[in-house]
Write a protein that holds these residues in place. Sequence first.
Motif, short mmCIF file in Angstrom:
data_model
loop_
_atom_site.label_atom_id
_atom_site.label_comp_id
_atom_site.label_asym_id
_atom_site.label_seq_id
_atom_site.Cartn_x
_atom_site.Cartn_y
_atom_site.Cartn_z
N ARG A 72 2.48 5.74 13.58
CA ARG A 72 3.18 4.65 12.93
C ARG A 72 2.57 4.38 11.55
NH1 ARG A 72 2.43 2.95 18.16
NH2 ARG A 72 0.76 1.55 17.55
N TYR A 73 3.38 3.77 10.68
CA TYR A 73 2.95 3.50 9.31
C TYR A 73 2.67 2.01 9.14
CZ TYR A 73 5.32 8.00 8.78
OH TYR A 73 5.74 9.30 8.93
N PRO A 74 1.43 1.62 8.80
CA PRO A 74 1.14 0.20 8.61
C PRO A 74 1.83 -0.34 7.35
CG PRO A 74 -0.76 1.53 8.00
CD PRO A 74 0.25 2.47 8.61
N ILE A 75 2.40 -1.53 7.48
CA ILE A 75 3.06 -2.17 6.35
C ILE A 75 2.77 -3.66 6.41
CG2 ILE A 75 5.25 -2.32 7.65
CD1 ILE A 75 6.69 -1.98 4.92
N VAL A 76 2.27 -4.22 5.31
CA VAL A 76 1.94 -5.63 5.26
C VAL A 76 3.01 -6.38 4.46
CG1 VAL A 76 0.42 -5.32 3.23
CG2 VAL A 76 0.15 -7.33 4.70
N PHE A 77 3.44 -7.51 5.00
CA PHE A 77 4.44 -8.36 4.36
C PHE A 77 3.76 -9.62 3.85
CE2 PHE A 77 6.80 -5.69 7.22
CZ PHE A 77 8.03 -5.47 6.60
N VAL A 78 4.04 -9.98 2.60
CA VAL A 78 3.40 -11.16 2.00
C VAL A 78 4.49 -12.10 1.48
CG1 VAL A 78 1.71 -12.00 0.33
CG2 VAL A 78 1.42 -9.73 1.36
N HIS A 79 4.49 -13.32 1.97
CA HIS A 79 5.53 -14.30 1.71
C HIS A 79 5.39 -14.95 0.32
CE1 HIS A 79 2.55 -17.49 2.29
NE2 HIS A 79 2.13 -16.81 3.35
N GLY A 80 6.39 -15.76 -0.03
CA GLY A 80 6.41 -16.47 -1.29
C GLY A 80 5.77 -17.84 -1.20
N LEU A 146 -5.63 -10.55 -0.40
CA LEU A 146 -5.02 -9.23 -0.23
C LEU A 146 -6.06 -8.12 0.00
CD1 LEU A 146 -2.00 -9.27 -2.71
CD2 LEU A 146 -2.15 -10.04 -0.34
N PRO A 147 -7.15 -8.07 -0.77
CA PRO A 147 -8.16 -7.04 -0.47
C PRO A 147 -8.72 -7.14 0.94
CG PRO A 147 -8.54 -7.94 -2.66
CD PRO A 147 -7.47 -8.80 -2.01
N ALA A 148 -9.05 -8.36 1.37
CA ALA A 148 -9.59 -8.53 2.73
C ALA A 148 -8.57 -8.08 3.78
CB ALA A 148 -9.97 -9.99 2.96
N SER A 149 -7.31 -8.41 3.56
CA SER A 149 -6.27 -8.06 4.53
C SER A 149 -6.01 -6.56 4.56
CB SER A 149 -4.97 -8.81 4.18
OG SER A 149 -5.18 -10.20 4.20
N ILE A 150 -5.95 -5.94 3.40
CA ILE A 150 -5.72 -4.50 3.34
C ILE A 150 -6.85 -3.74 4.02
CG2 ILE A 150 -5.63 -2.53 1.75
CD1 ILE A 150 -4.01 -4.33 -0.16
N ASP A 151 -8.10 -4.13 3.72
CA ASP A 151 -9.24 -3.46 4.34
C ASP A 151 -9.22 -3.65 5.86
OD1 ASP A 151 -10.22 -2.51 1.93
OD2 ASP A 151 -11.61 -4.18 1.64
N TYR A 152 -8.88 -4.85 6.30
CA TYR A 152 -8.84 -5.13 7.73
C TYR A 152 -7.77 -4.28 8.42
CZ TYR A 152 -8.54 -7.82 12.09
OH TYR A 152 -8.55 -8.20 13.41
N ILE A 153 -6.58 -4.24 7.84
CA ILE A 153 -5.48 -3.49 8.45
C ILE A 153 -5.78 -2.00 8.49
CG2 ILE A 153 -3.05 -2.83 8.14
CD1 ILE A 153 -2.62 -5.66 6.93
N LEU A 154 -6.32 -1.48 7.40
CA LEU A 154 -6.65 -0.05 7.37
C LEU A 154 -7.74 0.29 8.39
CD1 LEU A 154 -6.55 0.71 3.53
CD2 LEU A 154 -4.81 1.21 5.26
N ASN A 155 -8.67 -0.62 8.58
CA ASN A 155 -9.73 -0.39 9.57
C ASN A 155 -9.16 -0.39 10.98
OD1 ASN A 155 -12.63 -0.27 10.42
ND2 ASN A 155 -12.12 -2.28 11.28
N VAL A 156 -8.27 -1.33 11.28
CA VAL A 156 -7.69 -1.42 12.62
C VAL A 156 -6.78 -0.22 12.91
CG1 VAL A 156 -6.08 -2.73 14.08
CG2 VAL A 156 -7.84 -3.93 12.77
N THR A 157 -6.01 0.19 11.92
CA THR A 157 -5.02 1.26 12.12
C THR A 157 -5.60 2.66 11.87
OG1 THR A 157 -4.23 1.05 9.84
CG2 THR A 157 -3.13 -0.27 11.53
N LYS A 158 -6.84 2.70 11.35
CA LYS A 158 -7.50 3.97 11.05
C LYS A 158 -6.70 4.81 10.04
CE LYS A 158 -10.44 2.73 14.15
NZ LYS A 158 -11.70 2.06 13.70
#
Length: 400
Positions: A72-80, A146-158
């Motif tokens: 699966r491909y990780p994708i992060v959604f960021v609201h307004g 955003l940096p904290a979230s991206i690093d976290y997601i990439l770590n979880v999803t490998k």
Amino acid sequence: MSTFYKVLLVILDYFAHQRMKFVDHPDAGLSIERYLGKYDYPLEKHTIITQDGYHLMAHRIPHGHNSNGTNRYPIVFVHGTCGAGELFLLPGFGKGLAWYLVERNFDIWLLNTRGNYHSRKHSTLNPDVDYQYWDFSWHEVGVYDLPASIDYILNVTKRTKLFYVGHSQGSTEYLVLTTQRPEYNDKIALGINLAPSAFLGDGKYVVAKIISKYRRLFKMVMQAFNFHEIFPYNSNPYIRATLRYICSEVNTFVDVCNFIFNFPEDSLRVDPETFQLVFTYVPAGCSVKQLLHYIQVMETSLFGLYDYGPKRNKKLYGVTVPPLYLIENITAPTAYFYGARDIVTKPEGIGQLISRTKRSEVLKIDETFSHVDFLFARDVTQVINEPLYRTIRKYTSLVH
């Protein structure tokens, strides 16, 4: 405040059911847990802590009914502004962008940025009493959240890269991230910006025009009365519930709801009952400083860092005027989707973004598409989701 709203809701409830034509959206009022559970989708809650101590909530939908494989491909959604991650599940089950992509092998992460009701926590500060908690604009979201979230997601999803989708302020924060934290360009397979908000216009939006003209006075009043939070947490549930009732009467109040979402625009693409679902999740709360930063951009026509005044600017930035965000420095593949009727971002502003972004893809939506239609329009599947998915597929090979 709470007593007043409770009484108001009782009155509205009486008139809604006894005197008016009341339309219940089948999912209105459901929390994200109950919303996803109703349709048998998995939900994970993840707490992400930023470098400056803010605790963020990300809602993960790891797979759909037809996409529970491992590739699966990780994708992060960021609201307004003052939004929440749930907005990407609108205009209803099976129609929103998150619903669409989760069934196409995407690992969905709905981020809630600092200050909204899901992410209203800090390691040392209390948002109810410490005004320092609210001393942030969308700049800090781009630099820290955003940096904290991206690093976290990439770590979880490998994974080494992910996809990014931002709507309105979510696109502003993407531009901050990729210009102020350039190392994160390499972690983004494709950055998708819906209704990108950077070079703004206020010609048709009278309220923004007035506030922009009196920005300094507005700022002084907010500080004098100790207002730092827009739509305070304690009143948020009552505000949302009131708006749900008002927007349930399809004949009398639908124009009011339309005005709230479209400013002076009259959208023909949003079904009246959708407003009731929208107000289940917004307003979600945000910082006054986020609004002030946007007003600064409108007033100056410059997409730059926050203006603290010459003395503090000199101390923070080394110059008396705020530096600009250098769009030319973005190296991540970036896509811009914009509506021809969007009054928040003027056409020449979109032109500046396109001309300055080295690796950009652009899709102009038809002449009737406005700022909120990207999330709430009844035909988002055909107009947004399908072309967006075709664009993403060009970059899936970058995700390892």
